[in-house]
Design a protein around this motif. Sequence first.
Motif, PDB file in Angstrom:
ATOM      1  N   MET A 101     113.810  95.019  34.564  1.00 61.08           N
ATOM      2  CA  MET A 101     112.479  95.147  35.106  1.00 61.08           C
ATOM      3  C   MET A 101     112.550  95.500  36.587  1.00 61.08           C
ATOM      4  N   GLU A 102     111.699  96.379  36.981  1.00 63.98           N
ATOM      5  CA  GLU A 102     111.594  96.751  38.387  1.00 63.98           C
ATOM      6  C   GLU A 102     110.244  96.282  38.912  1.00 63.98           C
ATOM      7  N   LYS A 103     110.269  95.534  40.002  1.00 65.42           N
ATOM      8  CA  LYS A 103     109.023  95.050  40.583  1.00 65.42           C
ATOM      9  C   LYS A 103     108.359  96.180  41.360  1.00 65.42           C
ATOM     10  N   ILE A 104     107.057  96.305  41.176  1.00 67.01           N
ATOM     11  CA  ILE A 104     106.288  97.297  41.916  1.00 67.01           C
ATOM     12  C   ILE A 104     105.162  96.579  42.650  1.00 67.01           C
ATOM     13  N   TYR A 105     104.546  97.274  43.567  1.00 69.11           N
ATOM     14  CA  TYR A 105     103.481  96.681  44.357  1.00 69.11           C
ATOM     15  C   TYR A 105     102.122  97.228  43.929  1.00 69.11           C
ATOM     16  N   LYS A 106     101.075  96.647  44.453  1.00 69.94           N
ATOM     17  CA  LYS A 106      99.713  96.972  44.040  1.00 69.94           C
ATOM     18  C   LYS A 106      99.378  98.458  44.147  1.00 69.94           C
ATOM     19  N   PRO A 107      99.738  99.162  45.231  1.00 68.60           N
ATOM     20  CA  PRO A 107      99.410 100.600  45.274  1.00 68.60           C
ATOM     21  C   PRO A 107     100.056 101.396  44.139  1.00 68.60           C
ATOM     22  N   LYS A 108     101.286 101.056  43.784  1.00 73.47           N
ATOM     23  CA  LYS A 108     101.961 101.743  42.676  1.00 73.47           C
ATOM     24  C   LYS A 108     101.294 101.382  41.345  1.00 73.47           C
ATOM     25  N   ALA A 109     100.890 100.118  41.173  1.00 71.72           N
ATOM     26  CA  ALA A 109     100.184  99.704  39.954  1.00 71.72           C
ATOM     27  C   ALA A 109      98.854 100.440  39.839  1.00 71.72           C
ATOM     28  N   ARG A 110      98.162 100.612  40.959  1.00 70.34           N
ATOM     29  CA  ARG A 110      96.891 101.342  40.958  1.00 70.34           C
ATOM     30  C   ARG A 110      97.126 102.804  40.550  1.00 70.34           C
ATOM     31  N   LYS A 111      98.221 103.397  41.041  1.00 72.55           N
ATOM     32  CA  LYS A 111      98.544 104.782  40.696  1.00 72.55           C
ATOM     33  C   LYS A 111      98.856 104.901  39.206  1.00 72.55           C
ATOM     34  N   LEU A 112      99.604 103.934  38.656  1.00 73.03           N
ATOM     35  CA  LEU A 112      99.888 103.933  37.220  1.00 73.03           C
ATOM     36  C   LEU A 112      98.600 103.774  36.421  1.00 73.03           C
ATOM     37  N   GLY A 156     100.498  80.453  40.928  1.00 76.74           N
ATOM     38  CA  GLY A 156     100.523  81.371  42.055  1.00 76.74           C
ATOM     39  C   GLY A 156      99.138  81.941  42.295  1.00 76.74           C
ATOM     40  N   TYR A 157      98.956  82.505  43.456  1.00 75.15           N
ATOM     41  CA  TYR A 157      97.629  82.962  43.860  1.00 75.15           C
ATOM     42  C   TYR A 157      97.461  84.477  43.860  1.00 75.15           C
ATOM     43  N   TYR A 158      98.464  85.216  43.429  1.00 73.67           N
ATOM     44  CA  TYR A 158      98.331  86.671  43.341  1.00 73.67           C
ATOM     45  C   TYR A 158      99.229  87.176  42.212  1.00 73.67           C
ATOM     46  N   PRO A 159      98.924  88.354  41.668  1.00 75.25           N
ATOM     47  CA  PRO A 159      99.739  88.876  40.577  1.00 75.25           C
ATOM     48  C   PRO A 159     100.971  89.634  41.074  1.00 75.25           C
ATOM     49  N   ALA A 160     101.952  89.727  40.221  1.00 70.86           N
ATOM     50  CA  ALA A 160     103.123  90.579  40.432  1.00 70.86           C
ATOM     51  C   ALA A 160     103.114  91.625  39.333  1.00 70.86           C
ATOM     52  N   PHE A 161     103.558  92.810  39.666  1.00 72.00           N
ATOM     53  CA  PHE A 161     103.549  93.931  38.729  1.00 72.00           C
ATOM     54  C   PHE A 161     104.978  94.407  38.495  1.00 72.00           C
ATOM     55  N   TYR A 162     105.265  94.796  37.254  1.00 73.84           N
ATOM     56  CA  TYR A 162     106.592  95.253  36.879  1.00 73.84           C
ATOM     57  C   TYR A 162     106.498  96.454  35.953  1.00 73.84           C
ATOM     58  N   ILE A 163     107.546  97.268  35.983  1.00 76.12           N
ATOM     59  CA  ILE A 163     107.716  98.349  35.015  1.00 76.12           C
ATOM     60  C   ILE A 163     109.135  98.248  34.469  1.00 76.12           C
ATOM     61  N   PRO A 164     109.359  98.662  33.231  1.00 74.27           N
ATOM     62  CA  PRO A 164     110.724  98.642  32.698  1.00 74.27           C
ATOM     63  C   PRO A 164     111.613  99.573  33.499  1.00 74.27           C
ATOM     64  N   ALA A 165     112.811  99.145  33.803  1.00 70.68           N
ATOM     65  CA  ALA A 165     113.738  99.965  34.616  1.00 70.68           C
ATOM     66  C   ALA A 165     114.457 100.982  33.771  1.00 70.68           C
TER      67      ALA A 165
END
Length: 72
Positions: free
Chosen positions: A1-12, A63-72
């Motif tokens: 899994m690769e962690k991504i941030y909110k701007p990348k999640a929004r783009k996806l 936790g108080y915010y989400p984390a986003f992931y994509i398969p590596a």
Amino acid sequence: MEKIYKPKARKLWDTGKSFIAVSHKFSPHSVFAFTIDPTLAGVPFDEWYNAFCYYNCNMYETGYYPAFYIPA
């Protein structure tokens, strides 16, 4: 899994690609991880994000915010 941030999640989200969302204290491999398919959601990213935070990221244990992931 690769962690991504909110701007990348929004783009996806905008391109209709799936990603995994989970409260930041949980593992992306846990039963609490959600695979998000934006084509089925039918709402804008910010509306979905606010609802996800309200229902899933609202206490110390999760936790108080989400984390986003994509398969590596």
